[in-house]
Design a protein around this motif. Sequence first.
Motif, PDB file in Angstrom:
ATOM      1  N   LEU A   1       0.905  -1.476   0.124  1.00  0.00           N
ATOM      2  CA  LEU A   1      -0.024  -0.201   0.130  1.00  0.00           C
ATOM      3  C   LEU A   1       0.916   1.169   0.051  1.00  0.00           C
ATOM      4  CD1 LEU A   1      -2.737   1.112   0.183  1.00  0.00           C
ATOM      5  CD2 LEU A   1      -2.568   1.218   2.613  1.00  0.00           C
ATOM      6  N   VAL A   2       1.922   1.154   0.868  1.00  0.00           N
ATOM      7  CA  VAL A   2       2.760   2.419   0.885  1.00  0.00           C
ATOM      8  C   VAL A   2       3.545   2.643  -0.364  1.00  0.00           C
ATOM      9  CG1 VAL A   2       4.949   3.430   1.921  1.00  0.00           C
ATOM     10  CG2 VAL A   2       3.127   2.483   3.523  1.00  0.00           C
ATOM     11  N   LYS A   3       3.972   1.533  -1.055  1.00  0.00           N
ATOM     12  CA  LYS A   3       4.628   1.582  -2.428  1.00  0.00           C
ATOM     13  C   LYS A   3       3.745   2.261  -3.445  1.00  0.00           C
ATOM     14  CE  LYS A   3       7.768  -2.128  -1.726  1.00  0.00           C
ATOM     15  NZ  LYS A   3       7.812  -3.756  -1.867  1.00  0.00           N
ATOM     16  N   GLN A   4       2.112   1.905  -3.529  1.00  0.00           N
ATOM     17  CA  GLN A   4       1.258   2.516  -4.368  1.00  0.00           C
ATOM     18  C   GLN A   4       1.236   3.810  -4.056  1.00  0.00           C
ATOM     19  OE1 GLN A   4      -0.533   1.344  -6.910  1.00  0.00           O
ATOM     20  NE2 GLN A   4       0.037  -0.729  -6.718  1.00  0.00           N
ATOM     21  N   TYR A   5       1.062   4.378  -2.781  1.00  0.00           N
ATOM     22  CA  TYR A   5       1.188   5.643  -2.488  1.00  0.00           C
ATOM     23  C   TYR A   5       2.480   6.546  -2.756  1.00  0.00           C
ATOM     24  CZ  TYR A   5      -3.402   6.042   0.097  1.00  0.00           C
ATOM     25  OH  TYR A   5      -4.580   6.012   0.343  1.00  0.00           O
ATOM     26  N   ASN A   6       3.540   5.853  -2.624  1.00  0.00           N
ATOM     27  CA  ASN A   6       4.527   6.668  -3.135  1.00  0.00           C
ATOM     28  C   ASN A   6       4.801   6.985  -4.536  1.00  0.00           C
ATOM     29  OD1 ASN A   6       7.485   7.681  -2.861  1.00  0.00           O
ATOM     30  ND2 ASN A   6       8.001   5.693  -3.528  1.00  0.00           N
ATOM     31  N   GLU A   7       4.132   5.615  -5.329  1.00  0.00           N
ATOM     32  CA  GLU A   7       4.209   5.890  -6.770  1.00  0.00           C
ATOM     33  C   GLU A   7       3.192   7.082  -7.261  1.00  0.00           C
ATOM     34  OE1 GLU A   7       3.129   2.640  -9.297  1.00  0.00           O
ATOM     35  OE2 GLU A   7       4.557   1.474  -8.265  1.00  0.00           O
ATOM     36  N   ARG A   8       2.128   6.843  -6.756  1.00  0.00           N
ATOM     37  CA  ARG A   8       1.139   8.120  -7.007  1.00  0.00           C
ATOM     38  C   ARG A   8       1.688   9.270  -6.688  1.00  0.00           C
ATOM     39  NH1 ARG A   8      -3.820   5.984  -8.723  1.00  0.00           N
ATOM     40  NH2 ARG A   8      -4.076   7.939  -9.536  1.00  0.00           N
ATOM     41  N   LEU A   9       2.193   9.422  -5.647  1.00  0.00           N
ATOM     42  CA  LEU A   9       2.486  10.735  -4.812  1.00  0.00           C
ATOM     43  C   LEU A   9       3.417  11.455  -5.773  1.00  0.00           C
ATOM     44  CD1 LEU A   9       2.211  10.134  -1.182  1.00  0.00           C
ATOM     45  CD2 LEU A   9       0.985  11.965  -2.317  1.00  0.00           C
ATOM     46  N   THR A  10       4.408  10.505  -6.175  1.00  0.00           N
ATOM     47  CA  THR A  10       5.860  11.284  -6.876  1.00  0.00           C
ATOM     48  C   THR A  10       5.362  11.507  -8.415  1.00  0.00           C
ATOM     49  OG1 THR A  10       6.538   9.063  -7.491  1.00  0.00           O
ATOM     50  CG2 THR A  10       7.443  10.112  -5.607  1.00  0.00           C
ATOM     51  N   LYS A  11       4.213  10.971  -8.724  1.00  0.00           N
ATOM     52  CA  LYS A  11       3.691  11.299 -10.085  1.00  0.00           C
ATOM     53  C   LYS A  11       2.900  12.648 -10.125  1.00  0.00           C
ATOM     54  CE  LYS A  11       3.402   6.770 -12.101  1.00  0.00           C
ATOM     55  NZ  LYS A  11       2.627   5.640 -12.349  1.00  0.00           N
ATOM     56  N   ASP A  12       2.469  13.177  -9.078  1.00  0.00           N
ATOM     57  CA  ASP A  12       1.571  14.401  -9.103  1.00  0.00           C
ATOM     58  C   ASP A  12       2.743  15.512  -8.498  1.00  0.00           C
ATOM     59  OD1 ASP A  12       0.285  16.481  -7.749  1.00  0.00           O
ATOM     60  OD2 ASP A  12      -1.623  15.333  -7.558  1.00  0.00           O
ATOM     61  N   GLU A  13       2.601  16.502  -9.853  1.00  0.00           N
ATOM     62  CA  GLU A  13       3.697  17.503  -9.681  1.00  0.00           C
ATOM     63  C   GLU A  13       3.584  18.512  -8.560  1.00  0.00           C
ATOM     64  OE1 GLU A  13       6.464  17.720 -11.652  1.00  0.00           O
ATOM     65  OE2 GLU A  13       5.923  15.839 -12.378  1.00  0.00           O
ATOM     66  N   ARG A  14       2.371  18.758  -8.023  1.00  0.00           N
ATOM     67  CA  ARG A  14       2.159  19.625  -7.052  1.00  0.00           C
ATOM     68  C   ARG A  14       2.495  19.006  -5.666  1.00  0.00           C
ATOM     69  NH1 ARG A  14      -3.083  22.255  -9.250  1.00  0.00           N
ATOM     70  NH2 ARG A  14      -4.052  20.822  -7.804  1.00  0.00           N
ATOM     71  N   LEU A  15       2.244  17.713  -5.582  1.00  0.00           N
ATOM     72  CA  LEU A  15       2.192  17.145  -4.387  1.00  0.00           C
ATOM     73  C   LEU A  15       3.901  16.603  -4.185  1.00  0.00           C
ATOM     74  CD1 LEU A  15      -0.406  14.560  -3.896  1.00  0.00           C
ATOM     75  CD2 LEU A  15      -0.106  16.510  -2.518  1.00  0.00           C
ATOM     76  N   LYS A  16       4.392  16.423  -5.361  1.00  0.00           N
ATOM     77  CA  LYS A  16       5.717  16.008  -5.311  1.00  0.00           C
ATOM     78  C   LYS A  16       6.622  17.150  -4.637  1.00  0.00           C
ATOM     79  CE  LYS A  16       8.404  15.254  -9.009  1.00  0.00           C
ATOM     80  NZ  LYS A  16       8.656  14.487 -10.150  1.00  0.00           N
ATOM     81  N   ILE A  17       6.157  18.199  -4.664  1.00  0.00           N
ATOM     82  CA  ILE A  17       7.166  19.536  -4.138  1.00  0.00           C
ATOM     83  C   ILE A  17       7.073  19.500  -2.506  1.00  0.00           C
ATOM     84  CG2 ILE A  17       7.214  21.995  -3.849  1.00  0.00           C
ATOM     85  CD1 ILE A  17       5.942  22.239  -6.648  1.00  0.00           C
ATOM     86  N   ASP A  18       6.035  19.041  -1.928  1.00  0.00           N
ATOM     87  CA  ASP A  18       5.833  18.859  -0.578  1.00  0.00           C
ATOM     88  C   ASP A  18       6.131  17.578  -0.097  1.00  0.00           C
ATOM     89  OD1 ASP A  18       5.574  21.613  -0.246  1.00  0.00           O
ATOM     90  OD2 ASP A  18       3.493  21.456  -0.766  1.00  0.00           O
ATOM     91  N   TYR A  19       6.303  16.516  -0.777  1.00  0.00           N
ATOM     92  CA  TYR A  19       6.435  15.149  -0.268  1.00  0.00           C
ATOM     93  C   TYR A  19       7.587  14.608   0.313  1.00  0.00           C
ATOM     94  CZ  TYR A  19       5.748  10.119  -0.628  1.00  0.00           C
ATOM     95  OH  TYR A  19       5.667   8.764  -0.316  1.00  0.00           O
ATOM     96  N   ASP A  20       7.451  14.146   1.086  1.00  0.00           N
ATOM     97  CA  ASP A  20       8.832  13.419   1.720  1.00  0.00           C
ATOM     98  C   ASP A  20       8.628  11.934   2.058  1.00  0.00           C
ATOM     99  OD1 ASP A  20      10.830  12.694   3.339  1.00  0.00           O
ATOM    100  OD2 ASP A  20      10.889  14.283   4.699  1.00  0.00           O
ATOM    101  N   TYR A  21       9.313  11.068   1.312  1.00  0.00           N
ATOM    102  CA  TYR A  21       8.720   9.622   1.297  1.00  0.00           C
ATOM    103  C   TYR A  21       9.011   9.041   2.854  1.00  0.00           C
ATOM    104  CZ  TYR A  21       8.917   4.573   1.089  1.00  0.00           C
ATOM    105  OH  TYR A  21       8.716   3.216   1.323  1.00  0.00           O
ATOM    106  N   GLU A  22      10.243   9.490   3.372  1.00  0.00           N
ATOM    107  CA  GLU A  22      10.565   8.933   4.366  1.00  0.00           C
ATOM    108  C   GLU A  22       9.764   9.539   5.900  1.00  0.00           C
ATOM    109  OE1 GLU A  22      12.745   6.286   5.149  1.00  0.00           O
ATOM    110  OE2 GLU A  22      13.231   6.184   2.934  1.00  0.00           O
ATOM    111  N   LYS A  23       9.425  10.645   5.587  1.00  0.00           N
ATOM    112  CA  LYS A  23       8.541  11.038   6.762  1.00  0.00           C
ATOM    113  C   LYS A  23       7.253  10.453   6.678  1.00  0.00           C
ATOM    114  CE  LYS A  23       7.230  13.945  10.113  1.00  0.00           C
ATOM    115  NZ  LYS A  23       7.790  13.659  11.456  1.00  0.00           N
ATOM    116  N   PHE A  24       6.508  10.308   5.263  1.00  0.00           N
ATOM    117  CA  PHE A  24       5.239   9.576   5.142  1.00  0.00           C
ATOM    118  C   PHE A  24       5.298   8.258   5.601  1.00  0.00           C
ATOM    119  CE2 PHE A  24       1.986   7.454   2.675  1.00  0.00           C
ATOM    120  CZ  PHE A  24       1.026   8.250   2.857  1.00  0.00           C
ATOM    121  N   LYS A  25       6.465   7.499   5.242  1.00  0.00           N
ATOM    122  CA  LYS A  25       6.471   5.938   5.607  1.00  0.00           C
ATOM    123  C   LYS A  25       6.561   5.885   7.189  1.00  0.00           C
ATOM    124  CE  LYS A  25       7.927   1.671   4.779  1.00  0.00           C
ATOM    125  NZ  LYS A  25       7.060   0.838   5.705  1.00  0.00           N
TER     126      LYS A  25
END
Length: 154
Positions: free
Chosen positions: A117-141
């Motif tokens: 599930l986390v991998k799916q989120y990571n994939e989708r979050l990194t594809k969204d240009e606006r979210l990618k700016i603020d997204y920190d995978y390690e913090k989310f995980k």
Amino acid sequence: VVVPCFGPDYFTNAKVFRANSIGESMDQVTSKKKALTNARNELAQSIQTTVKTVTDNYTNSREMNRREELEQRFEQLNREVVDQTLQGVRTICEKLVQTKEGNYKTYIAIELSADDLVKQYNERLTKDERLKIDYDYEKFKQTFDAEMAKKANN
């Protein structure tokens, strides 16, 4: 009373989301469909609740300027990922019995890997240009793992 496919071995823990259900019908196939549909709905609800909590905690800890926009985007993404991820569900227990009345009763338990599930989120979050700016995978995980650990202790 012993209920098949139910008990601590079939509850959500830190590694997997799990759900179980029962379906009853005069028809064997319909009995299984009812049980599986109910279990999938329960699993989806559990995932959505968990990810909503993770998202709220994650966005609060990140102190982003566009919090409201980010939360809305996460919410939309949550629905998409849950719909997509439920295809990866696996059955971990299934038992069919026939009642005294001649109906069929299906007991079922399903699970979904939290890591998947986390991998799916990571994939989708990194594809969204606006979210990618603020997204920190390690913090989310880290936030996700902490929420899953709480589930394991309940």
